[in-house]
Write a protein that holds these residues in place. Structure first.
Motif, PDB file in Angstrom:
ATOM      1  N   ASN A  21      -7.567   0.323   4.982  1.00 46.87           N
ATOM      2  CA  ASN A  21      -7.044  -1.033   5.148  1.00 46.87           C
ATOM      3  C   ASN A  21      -6.548  -1.637   3.837  1.00 46.87           C
ATOM      4  OD1 ASN A  21      -7.244  -1.326   7.956  1.00 46.87           O
ATOM      5  ND2 ASN A  21      -9.441  -1.677   7.806  1.00 46.87           N
ATOM      6  N   ASN A  22      -7.176  -1.284   2.716  1.00 43.04           N
ATOM      7  CA  ASN A  22      -6.637  -1.729   1.414  1.00 43.04           C
ATOM      8  C   ASN A  22      -5.150  -1.361   1.345  1.00 43.04           C
ATOM      9  OD1 ASN A  22      -9.186  -2.565   0.540  1.00 43.04           O
ATOM     10  ND2 ASN A  22      -9.514  -0.822  -0.811  1.00 43.04           N
ATOM     11  N   TYR A  36     -13.021  -7.315   5.856  1.00 46.37           N
ATOM     12  CA  TYR A  36     -14.264  -6.690   5.413  1.00 46.37           C
ATOM     13  C   TYR A  36     -15.434  -7.666   5.535  1.00 46.37           C
ATOM     14  CZ  TYR A  36     -17.917  -5.198   2.215  1.00 46.37           C
ATOM     15  OH  TYR A  36     -19.136  -4.874   1.683  1.00 46.37           O
ATOM     16  N   TRP A  72     -12.509   3.675   6.136  1.00 42.29           N
ATOM     17  CA  TRP A  72     -11.751   2.689   6.933  1.00 42.29           C
ATOM     18  C   TRP A  72     -11.345   1.519   6.052  1.00 42.29           C
ATOM     19  CZ3 TRP A  72     -13.421  -2.189   9.407  1.00 42.29           C
ATOM     20  CH2 TRP A  72     -12.606  -2.599  10.491  1.00 42.29           C
ATOM     21  N   TYR A  73     -12.274   1.050   5.210  1.00 39.46           N
ATOM     22  CA  TYR A  73     -11.963  -0.055   4.294  1.00 39.46           C
ATOM     23  C   TYR A  73     -10.876   0.352   3.306  1.00 39.46           C
ATOM     24  CZ  TYR A  73     -16.156  -2.380   6.094  1.00 39.46           C
ATOM     25  OH  TYR A  73     -17.091  -2.965   6.908  1.00 39.46           O
ATOM     26  N   ALA A  94      -7.444  -7.575   3.569  1.00 39.62           N
ATOM     27  CA  ALA A  94      -8.455  -6.526   3.720  1.00 39.62           C
ATOM     28  C   ALA A  94      -9.835  -7.084   3.392  1.00 39.62           C
ATOM     29  CB  ALA A  94      -8.125  -5.341   2.813  1.00 39.62           C
ATOM     30  N   ASP A 151     -22.425  -0.558  -0.555  1.00 34.36           N
ATOM     31  CA  ASP A 151     -22.694  -0.197   0.836  1.00 34.36           C
ATOM     32  C   ASP A 151     -24.199   0.032   1.009  1.00 34.36           C
ATOM     33  OD1 ASP A 151     -21.453   3.273   0.640  1.00 34.36           O
ATOM     34  OD2 ASP A 151     -23.266   2.339  -0.162  1.00 34.36           O
ATOM     35  N   PHE A 155      -2.742  -3.068   4.006  1.00 34.56           N
ATOM     36  CA  PHE A 155      -2.342  -4.419   3.615  1.00 34.56           C
ATOM     37  C   PHE A 155      -1.402  -4.379   2.411  1.00 34.56           C
ATOM     38  CE2 PHE A 155      -4.252  -7.631   6.237  1.00 34.56           C
ATOM     39  CZ  PHE A 155      -5.355  -7.040   6.824  1.00 34.56           C
ATOM     40  N   PHE A 156      -1.632  -3.426   1.505  1.00 34.44           N
ATOM     41  CA  PHE A 156      -0.738  -3.250   0.346  1.00 34.44           C
ATOM     42  C   PHE A 156       0.703  -3.037   0.830  1.00 34.44           C
ATOM     43  CE2 PHE A 156       0.406  -1.891  -3.901  1.00 34.44           C
ATOM     44  CZ  PHE A 156       1.245  -0.794  -3.768  1.00 34.44           C
ATOM     45  N   GLN A 179     -23.803   2.495  -2.964  1.00 36.84           N
ATOM     46  CA  GLN A 179     -22.560   2.899  -3.644  1.00 36.84           C
ATOM     47  C   GLN A 179     -21.556   1.765  -3.637  1.00 36.84           C
ATOM     48  OE1 GLN A 179     -21.240   6.778  -1.774  1.00 36.84           O
ATOM     49  NE2 GLN A 179     -20.737   7.083  -3.922  1.00 36.84           N
ATOM     50  N   ALA A 180     -20.787   1.685  -4.715  1.00 39.99           N
ATOM     51  CA  ALA A 180     -19.814   0.604  -4.842  1.00 39.99           C
ATOM     52  C   ALA A 180     -18.704   0.711  -3.796  1.00 39.99           C
ATOM     53  CB  ALA A 180     -19.194   0.611  -6.234  1.00 39.99           C
ATOM     54  N   LEU A 181     -18.360  -0.446  -3.211  1.00 38.30           N
ATOM     55  CA  LEU A 181     -17.235  -0.555  -2.282  1.00 38.30           C
ATOM     56  C   LEU A 181     -16.202  -1.448  -2.944  1.00 38.30           C
ATOM     57  CD1 LEU A 181     -18.798  -1.280   1.220  1.00 38.30           C
ATOM     58  CD2 LEU A 181     -17.057   0.439   0.782  1.00 38.30           C
ATOM     59  N   LYS A 182     -14.981  -0.955  -3.097  1.00 32.99           N
ATOM     60  CA  LYS A 182     -13.936  -1.752  -3.730  1.00 32.99           C
ATOM     61  C   LYS A 182     -12.927  -2.159  -2.666  1.00 32.99           C
ATOM     62  CE  LYS A 182     -14.601   1.115  -7.777  1.00 32.99           C
ATOM     63  NZ  LYS A 182     -14.009   2.197  -8.583  1.00 32.99           N
ATOM     64  N   ILE A 183     -12.794  -3.460  -2.458  1.00 36.17           N
ATOM     65  CA  ILE A 183     -11.857  -3.955  -1.464  1.00 36.17           C
ATOM     66  C   ILE A 183     -10.817  -4.815  -2.177  1.00 36.17           C
ATOM     67  CG2 ILE A 183     -11.634  -5.034   0.814  1.00 36.17           C
ATOM     68  CD1 ILE A 183     -13.829  -3.017   0.948  1.00 36.17           C
ATOM     69  N   TRP A 184      -9.557  -4.586  -1.903  1.00 35.04           N
ATOM     70  CA  TRP A 184      -8.501  -5.401  -2.510  1.00 35.04           C
ATOM     71  C   TRP A 184      -7.406  -5.648  -1.483  1.00 35.04           C
ATOM     72  CZ3 TRP A 184      -4.192  -2.096  -2.890  1.00 35.04           C
ATOM     73  CH2 TRP A 184      -4.487  -0.736  -2.887  1.00 35.04           C
ATOM     74  N   GLU A 185      -6.553  -6.653  -1.777  1.00 38.09           N
ATOM     75  CA  GLU A 185      -5.662  -7.279  -0.792  1.00 38.09           C
ATOM     76  C   GLU A 185      -6.497  -8.302  -0.029  1.00 38.09           C
ATOM     77  OE1 GLU A 185      -2.350  -7.261  -0.170  1.00 38.09           O
ATOM     78  OE2 GLU A 185      -2.175  -5.991  -1.955  1.00 38.09           O
ATOM     79  N   ARG A 245     -16.567   3.471   4.750  1.00 35.49           N
ATOM     80  CA  ARG A 245     -15.873   3.164   3.498  1.00 35.49           C
ATOM     81  C   ARG A 245     -14.426   3.653   3.519  1.00 35.49           C
ATOM     82  NH1 ARG A 245     -17.072   4.066  -1.525  1.00 35.49           N
ATOM     83  NH2 ARG A 245     -19.194   3.319  -1.260  1.00 35.49           N
TER      84      ARG A 245
END
Lengths: 252, 253
Positions: free
Chosen positions: A106-107, B81, A102-103, B77, B64, A110-111, B68-74, A100
């Motif tokens: 990457n957010n 993912y 790593w993700y 990304a 996951d 990329f920002f 648990q919540a995974l928040k991905i933005w952009e 998590r």
């Protein structure tokens, strides 16, 4: 003992995007060859360079891949992801792929690549390189840059963390540093963002950042920003080749 | 709410939002959609900022393996993912850390750092600035053309007709919705980029692209291709009020 020629070739210039890579390499402590590219002379548009980066921009990087052949990489975000995937087994400036953290890293990476860089770049253009002052452009991009800085500042202060992903400096932070350090070039006052300012100074104190920022030439933006005459001189020089590049692209 | 999916996509029918619905459809994944009312600045409300601190779409929330919540933005990304987690068969990707993976990553970053931001500015000065700024319009239209030229050259060199290797990848998916919006961005035609044009129509024929481009509402951009200039400008004016309101708010902040 015979010294081995580094397998990594970095094609770069003294810009916020170029120094991201030399900083990353210094942080990882791995050897690399530096090829200084004079972007005012359009070296980056020559066929040999386009064979490495079809987009004709710096940074670009070549390395010897696992198959013994050359791999070409372009776009600073891609290069940074590559370098930590191959050369950061101890996760000094990254996290294991698929975690998590790593993700989250990457957010923010990329920002920077899609937001901070491009928008502050446009703020720089309308503040320093446009042939005349276009107030609408200056305001649009300076305000968007401020908005992005506000996002960073709020994230760091509300979570009370020293780095973007928490306790560890990663490529997400290193990607931002050169841009934040040159805020004044876009007429952004970093004092409006105190937590971000403290983050910038924290990164500047790192050995890898100190070594990497002076590649391929000394990193002088902070000194330049204190000297109005130097600022105008630097802007005028850049304006020439920026405008020439735009004219050439318009004709194609 | 789909019972067999934890994926919630916060999106709208913009080029960046469409990237994700297309990828999800290409992967054949179940997902839930929450359309965000951009015109009402819903993306700046605190509940949304808790998902994406940058206050923009797309954003994706998943869980996951521990629930648990995974928040991905952009969008870049999110694309990375989705293939890392859900594309074991490499339908729209290559195995992590292969040469092709890095080539895909370079083109993905090229779209994220170049095509999106620069064509986005061309959009703005073509239809949303509220006044004419020829210097700015030309700057961004010409940079968009330069980027399309770069892509045209790369496509011409690849027999498969995709950006990387022998298959459609997240690199193609990231660029495609932007290319379909060329008319909205001050480009009257893309005939000067024949390989890009052919690639655009080739991908349009894929069921995943057809389904994904119409999420959450029917895809508007290609309909603009044959639209007269005046009608196009009118649409631009109608859709731009919220942009000027947003710029005012950011200026005061």
């Amino acid at each position: 003992m015979a010294s081995q020629e580094p397998s990594i070739n970095l094609y770069t210039t003294q810009t916020p995007n170029g120094i991201k890579i030399s900083i990353t390499l210094e942080e990882l402590g791995i050897p690399y060859n530096v090829h200084k590219i004079d972007i005012s002379k359009n070296t980056q548009k020559e066929p040999w360079f386009l064979a490495i980066n079809p987009n004709g921009r710096i940074p670009a990087l070549t390395d010897t891949f696992t198959d013994g052949q050359t791999i070409n990489l372009f776009e600073s975000g891609s290069i940074m992801q590559y370098l930590v995937a191959r050369y950061d087994p101890d996760y000094k400036i990254s996290y294991p792929a698929g975690t998590r953290e790593w993700y989250e890293m990457n957010n923010w990476l990329f920002f920077q690549n899609a937001g901070v860089g491009p928008m502050q770049g446009q703020a720089n253009h309308f503040t320093r390189y446009a042939p005349e002052r276009i107030e609408y452009g200056v305001n649009r991009y300076q305000n968007e840059t401020r908005r992005l800085y506000g996002v960073l500042d709020k994230h760091l202060s509300e979570n009370n963390i020293p780095y973007l992903t928490g306790q560890k400096c990663t490529i997400a932070d290193l990607s931002h540093w050169g841009w934040i350090a040159s805020a004044g070039w876009a007429d952004i006052d970093i004092d409006e963002f105190p937590t971000l300012k403290a983050w910038e100074e924290r990164l500047a104190a790192r050995l890898g950042v100190e070594k990497g920022r002076h590649v391929p030439d000394p990193h002088r933006i902070k000194e330049t920003l204190k000297d109005k005459a130097k600022m105008e001189e630097h802007a005028a020089e850049s304006r020439k080749w920026v405008q020439a590049g735009m004219k050439a692209d318009a004709k194609k | 709410m789909s019972p067999d999916s934890n994926i919630m996509l916060y999106t709208e029918g913009t080029p960046n939002g469409l990237k994700i619905s297309i990828a999800l459809e290409e992967l054949g994944l179940n997902y839930n959609v929450r359309a965000i009312k951009l015109f009402e600045h819903e993306q700046k409300e605190q509940w949304f900022l808790d998902i994406n601190p940058n206050g923009r779409i797309p954003a994706l929330v998943d869980t996951d393996k521990h629930g648990q919540a995974l928040k991905i933005w952009e969008s870049g990304a999110i694309l990375q993912y989705l293939v890392a987690r859900y594309d074991a068969d490499h339908k729209i990707s290559y195995a992590y850390d292969t040469k092709e993976h890095w080539e895909v990553t370079s083109w993905l970053m090229w779209q994220m750092g170049g095509v999106g931001p620069m064509q986005g500015q061309a959009n703005h000065f073509a239809l949303s600035a509220g006044a004419d700024y020829p210097y700015a319009l030309n700057r961004y239209v010409n940079e968009t053309r330069r980027l399309y030229r770069t892509m045209d050259t790369a496509l011409a060199a690849n027999p498969s007709g995709y950006l990387v290797g022998d298959r459609v990848t997240i690199a193609d998916i990231a660029v495609w919705p932007w290319v379909t919006a060329y008319k909205y961005s001050g480009l009257s035609t893309i005939d000067e980029f024949p390989h890009v044009k052919a690639w655009m129509y080739k991908l349009l024929a894929r069921p995943g692209f057809e389904k994904g481009r119409n999420v959450p509402t029917p895809h508007i951009y290609l309909k603009l291709v044959d639209m007269p200039e005046e009608e196009l400008k009118k649409i631009g004016r109608e859709r731009s009020g919220w942009i000027h309101e947003a710029m005012k708010r950011d200026a005061k902040a």
